[in-house]
Design a protein around this motif. Structure first.
Motif, mmCIF file in Angstrom:
data_model
loop_
_atom_site.group_PDB
_atom_site.id
_atom_site.type_symbol
_atom_site.label_atom_id
_atom_site.label_comp_id
_atom_site.label_asym_id
_atom_site.label_seq_id
_atom_site.Cartn_x
_atom_site.Cartn_y
_atom_site.Cartn_z
ATOM 1 N N VAL A 47 0.825 -1.206 0.000
ATOM 2 C CA VAL A 47 0.000 0.000 0.000
ATOM 3 C C VAL A 47 0.864 1.264 0.000
ATOM 4 O O VAL A 47 0.523 2.264 -0.638
ATOM 5 N N GLU A 48 2.022 1.222 0.682
ATOM 6 C CA GLU A 48 2.878 2.407 0.790
ATOM 7 C C GLU A 48 3.393 2.890 -0.560
ATOM 8 O O GLU A 48 3.672 4.078 -0.729
ATOM 9 N N LYS A 49 3.501 2.001 -1.547
ATOM 10 C CA LYS A 49 3.981 2.400 -2.884
ATOM 11 C C LYS A 49 2.929 3.210 -3.636
ATOM 12 O O LYS A 49 3.258 3.894 -4.602
ATOM 13 N N LEU A 50 1.666 3.119 -3.218
ATOM 14 C CA LEU A 50 0.586 3.815 -3.908
ATOM 15 C C LEU A 50 0.420 5.255 -3.422
ATOM 16 O O LEU A 50 -0.410 5.996 -3.956
ATOM 17 N N ASN A 51 1.207 5.690 -2.431
ATOM 18 C CA ASN A 51 1.093 7.041 -1.866
ATOM 19 C C ASN A 51 1.447 8.126 -2.860
ATOM 20 O O ASN A 51 0.983 9.254 -2.753
ATOM 21 N N ASN A 52 2.323 7.837 -3.840
ATOM 22 C CA ASN A 52 2.795 8.855 -4.779
ATOM 23 C C ASN A 52 1.804 9.113 -5.909
ATOM 24 O O ASN A 52 1.996 10.042 -6.694
ATOM 25 N N LEU A 105 -1.299 4.716 3.874
ATOM 26 C CA LEU A 105 -1.858 5.302 2.659
ATOM 27 C C LEU A 105 -2.669 6.535 3.057
ATOM 28 O O LEU A 105 -3.538 6.472 3.915
ATOM 29 N N ASN A 106 -2.358 7.682 2.415
ATOM 30 C CA ASN A 106 -3.034 8.937 2.736
ATOM 31 C C ASN A 106 -3.877 9.454 1.575
ATOM 32 O O ASN A 106 -4.557 10.464 1.723
ATOM 33 N N GLN A 142 2.627 1.489 -16.311
ATOM 34 C CA GLN A 142 2.855 2.696 -17.111
ATOM 35 C C GLN A 142 3.563 3.781 -16.303
ATOM 36 O O GLN A 142 4.442 4.458 -16.806
ATOM 37 N N CYS A 143 3.175 3.943 -15.033
ATOM 38 C CA CYS A 143 3.805 5.010 -14.238
ATOM 39 C C CYS A 143 5.135 4.566 -13.621
ATOM 40 O O CYS A 143 5.782 5.348 -12.935
ATOM 41 N N GLY A 144 5.563 3.322 -13.835
ATOM 42 C CA GLY A 144 6.896 2.880 -13.425
ATOM 43 C C GLY A 144 6.984 2.337 -12.014
ATOM 44 O O GLY A 144 8.084 2.048 -11.541
ATOM 45 N N ILE A 145 5.865 2.189 -11.330
ATOM 46 C CA ILE A 145 5.909 1.609 -9.982
ATOM 47 C C ILE A 145 6.225 0.123 -10.074
ATOM 48 O O ILE A 145 7.004 -0.413 -9.285
ATOM 49 N N LEU A 146 5.645 -0.556 -11.062
ATOM 50 C CA LEU A 146 5.954 -1.967 -11.312
ATOM 51 C C LEU A 146 6.853 -2.069 -12.530
ATOM 52 O O LEU A 146 6.642 -1.373 -13.529
ATOM 53 N N THR A 147 7.847 -2.947 -12.461
ATOM 54 C CA THR A 147 8.733 -3.158 -13.608
ATOM 55 C C THR A 147 8.464 -4.511 -14.271
ATOM 56 O O THR A 147 8.533 -4.626 -15.482
ATOM 57 N N THR A 148 8.165 -5.534 -13.469
ATOM 58 C CA THR A 148 7.877 -6.850 -14.037
ATOM 59 C C THR A 148 6.503 -7.309 -13.584
ATOM 60 O O THR A 148 6.079 -7.008 -12.472
ATOM 61 N N VAL A 149 5.840 -8.042 -14.443
ATOM 62 C CA VAL A 149 4.516 -8.573 -14.137
ATOM 63 C C VAL A 149 4.618 -10.087 -14.120
ATOM 64 O O VAL A 149 4.940 -10.703 -15.124
#
Length: 147
Positions: free
Chosen positions: A80-85, A118-119, A99-106
């Motif tokens: 959840v903390e990665k979704l704060n940005n 998460l805020n 697309q936004c680069g948070i994930l590199t591999t699926v």
């Protein structure tokens, strides 16, 4: 009448065979146990599962580290903390995170884990959520949708 119906007569008892009482006791010199070897000696033979020094089956099997799950579900996990940005009220899917680069591999479907805070309110669409992750997203004013 069948073989499995045959029983000894009521009250009859068969005497046990007394082995190892000499050559004249009826079993010969070796008491019916053969000539030599561990099984002909006095005392018990080998323990159950003993394979003559070869690694026994019950010791070989744990090396397999369990048995694989057939049709195991593989997830791409994110905390959840990665979704704060991300911007507020944005829709979060596997494709948008890539697309936004948070994930590199699926590796598979998206699963949201509950580590961190998460805020930002977000509309999250994922295959699975942990209980903590669902609670944190909804507490921030967002929504969870299982795809």
């Amino acid at each position: 009448m069948r073989l499995n119906d045959v029983k000894p007569q009521k009250g009859s008892k068969k005497r046990r065979k007394r082995v190892g009482r000499g050559i004249s006791a009826g079993q010969g010199a070796s008491a019916g146990l053969g000539m030599r070897g561990q099984k002909s000696r006095s005392g018990s033979g080998t323990r159950p599962g003993f394979e003559g020094g070869q690694q026994p089956l019950y010791r070989r099997i744990p090396k397999l580290k369990g048995f694989p799950l057939i049709n195991r579900r593989v997830y791409t996990t994110i905390n959840v903390e990665k979704l704060n940005n991300l911007p507020a009220n944005s829709e979060v899917t596997l494709e948008s995170l890539k697309q936004c680069g948070i994930l590199t591999t699926v590796k598979g479907e998206l699963k949201i884990l509950g580590n961190g805070e998460l805020n930002v309110p977000l509309q999250v669409k994922a295959a699975a959520f942990t209980g903590q992750a669902r609670a944190k997203i909804e507490a921030a004013g967002g929504s969870c949708e299982t795809a």
